[in-house]
Design a protein around this motif. Structure first.
Motif, PDB file in Angstrom:
ATOM      1  N   ILE A  30      19.386  -2.763   8.316  1.00  0.00           N
ATOM      2  CA  ILE A  30      17.968  -2.705   8.674  1.00  0.00           C
ATOM      3  C   ILE A  30      17.330  -1.453   8.089  1.00  0.00           C
ATOM      4  O   ILE A  30      16.222  -1.497   7.549  1.00  0.00           O
ATOM      5  N   CYS A  31      17.994  -0.315   8.177  1.00  0.00           N
ATOM      6  CA  CYS A  31      17.445   0.940   7.654  1.00  0.00           C
ATOM      7  C   CYS A  31      17.253   0.892   6.147  1.00  0.00           C
ATOM      8  O   CYS A  31      16.298   1.463   5.617  1.00  0.00           O
ATOM      9  N   ILE A  32      18.119   0.204   5.448  1.00  0.00           N
ATOM     10  CA  ILE A  32      18.001   0.106   3.992  1.00  0.00           C
ATOM     11  C   ILE A  32      16.811  -0.763   3.608  1.00  0.00           C
ATOM     12  O   ILE A  32      16.083  -0.450   2.671  1.00  0.00           O
ATOM     13  N   LEU A  33      16.587  -1.842   4.334  1.00  0.00           N
ATOM     14  CA  LEU A  33      15.521  -2.767   3.979  1.00  0.00           C
ATOM     15  C   LEU A  33      14.142  -2.339   4.451  1.00  0.00           C
ATOM     16  O   LEU A  33      13.141  -2.750   3.875  1.00  0.00           O
ATOM     17  N   LEU A  34      14.061  -1.530   5.485  1.00  0.00           N
ATOM     18  CA  LEU A  34      12.756  -1.107   5.974  1.00  0.00           C
ATOM     19  C   LEU A  34      12.170  -0.051   5.058  1.00  0.00           C
ATOM     20  O   LEU A  34      12.867   0.866   4.629  1.00  0.00           O
ATOM     21  N   PRO A  35      10.854  -0.162   4.755  1.00  0.00           N
ATOM     22  CA  PRO A  35      10.242   0.871   3.923  1.00  0.00           C
ATOM     23  C   PRO A  35      10.096   2.169   4.711  1.00  0.00           C
ATOM     24  O   PRO A  35      10.033   2.167   5.939  1.00  0.00           O
ATOM     25  N   VAL A  36      10.058   3.262   3.990  1.00  0.00           N
ATOM     26  CA  VAL A  36       9.884   4.563   4.613  1.00  0.00           C
ATOM     27  C   VAL A  36       8.442   4.668   5.078  1.00  0.00           C
ATOM     28  O   VAL A  36       7.509   4.398   4.333  1.00  0.00           O
ATOM     29  N   VAL A  37       8.250   5.050   6.331  1.00  0.00           N
ATOM     30  CA  VAL A  37       6.907   5.197   6.864  1.00  0.00           C
ATOM     31  C   VAL A  37       6.308   6.469   6.276  1.00  0.00           C
ATOM     32  O   VAL A  37       6.903   7.540   6.336  1.00  0.00           O
ATOM     33  N   LEU A  69      -3.569  -3.678  -3.957  1.00  0.00           N
ATOM     34  CA  LEU A  69      -4.111  -3.156  -2.706  1.00  0.00           C
ATOM     35  C   LEU A  69      -5.073  -4.161  -2.102  1.00  0.00           C
ATOM     36  O   LEU A  69      -5.866  -4.773  -2.820  1.00  0.00           O
ATOM     37  N   LYS A  70      -4.997  -4.312  -0.796  1.00  0.00           N
ATOM     38  CA  LYS A  70      -5.918  -5.195  -0.076  1.00  0.00           C
ATOM     39  C   LYS A  70      -6.780  -4.343   0.838  1.00  0.00           C
ATOM     40  O   LYS A  70      -6.267  -3.487   1.558  1.00  0.00           O
ATOM     41  N   PHE A  71      -8.082  -4.586   0.788  1.00  0.00           N
ATOM     42  CA  PHE A  71      -9.030  -3.901   1.654  1.00  0.00           C
ATOM     43  C   PHE A  71      -9.716  -4.931   2.533  1.00  0.00           C
ATOM     44  O   PHE A  71     -10.240  -5.931   2.041  1.00  0.00           O
ATOM     45  N   TYR A  72      -9.722  -4.675   3.835  1.00  0.00           N
ATOM     46  CA  TYR A  72     -10.436  -5.511   4.797  1.00  0.00           C
ATOM     47  C   TYR A  72     -11.535  -4.654   5.400  1.00  0.00           C
ATOM     48  O   TYR A  72     -11.254  -3.586   5.956  1.00  0.00           O
ATOM     49  N   ILE A  73     -12.781  -5.107   5.294  1.00  0.00           N
ATOM     50  CA  ILE A  73     -13.923  -4.415   5.865  1.00  0.00           C
ATOM     51  C   ILE A  73     -14.465  -5.327   6.964  1.00  0.00           C
ATOM     52  O   ILE A  73     -15.040  -6.380   6.664  1.00  0.00           O
ATOM     53  N   ASP A  74     -14.252  -4.956   8.222  1.00  0.00           N
ATOM     54  CA  ASP A  74     -14.576  -5.824   9.346  1.00  0.00           C
ATOM     55  C   ASP A  74     -15.601  -5.157  10.260  1.00  0.00           C
ATOM     56  O   ASP A  74     -15.518  -3.958  10.532  1.00  0.00           O
ATOM     57  N   PHE A  97       2.582   0.031   2.874  1.00  0.00           N
ATOM     58  CA  PHE A  97       1.842   0.758   3.894  1.00  0.00           C
ATOM     59  C   PHE A  97       0.696  -0.108   4.380  1.00  0.00           C
ATOM     60  O   PHE A  97       0.275  -1.045   3.717  1.00  0.00           O
ATOM     61  N   ARG A  98       0.230   0.207   5.569  1.00  0.00           N
ATOM     62  CA  ARG A  98      -0.946  -0.448   6.159  1.00  0.00           C
ATOM     63  C   ARG A  98      -1.599   0.584   7.064  1.00  0.00           C
ATOM     64  O   ARG A  98      -0.991   1.029   8.039  1.00  0.00           O
ATOM     65  N   ILE A  99      -2.828   0.965   6.726  1.00  0.00           N
ATOM     66  CA  ILE A  99      -3.540   1.955   7.528  1.00  0.00           C
ATOM     67  C   ILE A  99      -4.914   1.404   7.906  1.00  0.00           C
ATOM     68  O   ILE A  99      -5.484   0.580   7.196  1.00  0.00           O
ATOM     69  N   THR A 100      -5.415   1.875   9.024  1.00  0.00           N
ATOM     70  CA  THR A 100      -6.691   1.410   9.567  1.00  0.00           C
ATOM     71  C   THR A 100      -7.494   2.608  10.036  1.00  0.00           C
ATOM     72  O   THR A 100      -6.932   3.567  10.566  1.00  0.00           O
TER      73      THR A 100
END
Length: 185
Positions: A12-19, A61-66, A170-173
């Motif tokens: 699991i640690c190998i497959l998860l991306p680094v935060v 990159l995906k941008f969501y403007i809500d 990554f995913r940031i809001t």
């Protein structure tokens, strides 16, 4: 049995991306001009992501403007949203820089002479016309910006088999300051 637990944990640690907290959304700035809501914001990437693009690795990159309406007792209500898919491509040998922007119906492709100008155009949204306030009920609103980047290394089937593995690099809001819409006079 304990060896299996340790092996599973390592897998699991190998497959998860680094935060990473290096990606930052500056803004969003919301302006109300002549009953129109305009939004501006910019995304800053971490140095590792910038170097990958410089070396020729494409970045999507995906941008969501809500737009959300604030309710006191109920959860915030989604009112409307816009979506942008931006792609950055660079060829370090030819010194070619290409960026595309797709909003669901129109694809815009631009070529740039410098890496920095491509970044400025791709990672910033300036004065995006979101909606007319006459179409909204009076109340308090805010704009939420979400930016995400998908991991290209994992096959899509991995997400279906291992639902606990993130498919996002990554995913940031980030939310804007409140915006007050008055009734039509």
């Amino acid at each position: 049995m304990s060896h299996l637990v340790i092996l599973f944990f390592l897998f699991i640690c190998i497959l998860l991306p680094v935060v990473s907290e290096a990606q930052v959304i500056s803004g969003p700035e919301v302006k109300l001009i002549n009953n129109e809501i305009y939004v501006s914001f910019a995304l800053t990437l971490e140095d590792k992501g910038i170097q990958e693009i410089r070396q020729g690795i494409d970045k999507e990159l995906k941008f969501y403007i809500d737009l959300f309406k604030v309710w006191k007792v109920w959860p915030d209500e989604f009112v409307l949203g816009r979506f942008y898919l931006r792609t950055l491509k660079s060829d370090p040998i030819k010194k070619e820089y290409v960026a595309t922007s797709f909003d669901g119906s129109v694809i815009i492709e631009r070529r740039f002479r410098s890496f920095e100008s491509m970044f400025d155009w791709t990672l910033a949204v300036r004065d995006l016309k979101l909606t007319n306030t006459r179409e909204l009920e009076p109340g308090q609103y805010f704009v939420r910006i979400t930016a995400e980047s998908r991991i290209r290394k994992l096959p899509p089937v991995i997400g279906y088999l291992f639902i606990f593995i993130s498919e996002n690099e990554f995913r940031i809001t980030k939310d804007s300051a409140p915006l007050f819409i008055e009734g039509v006079k």
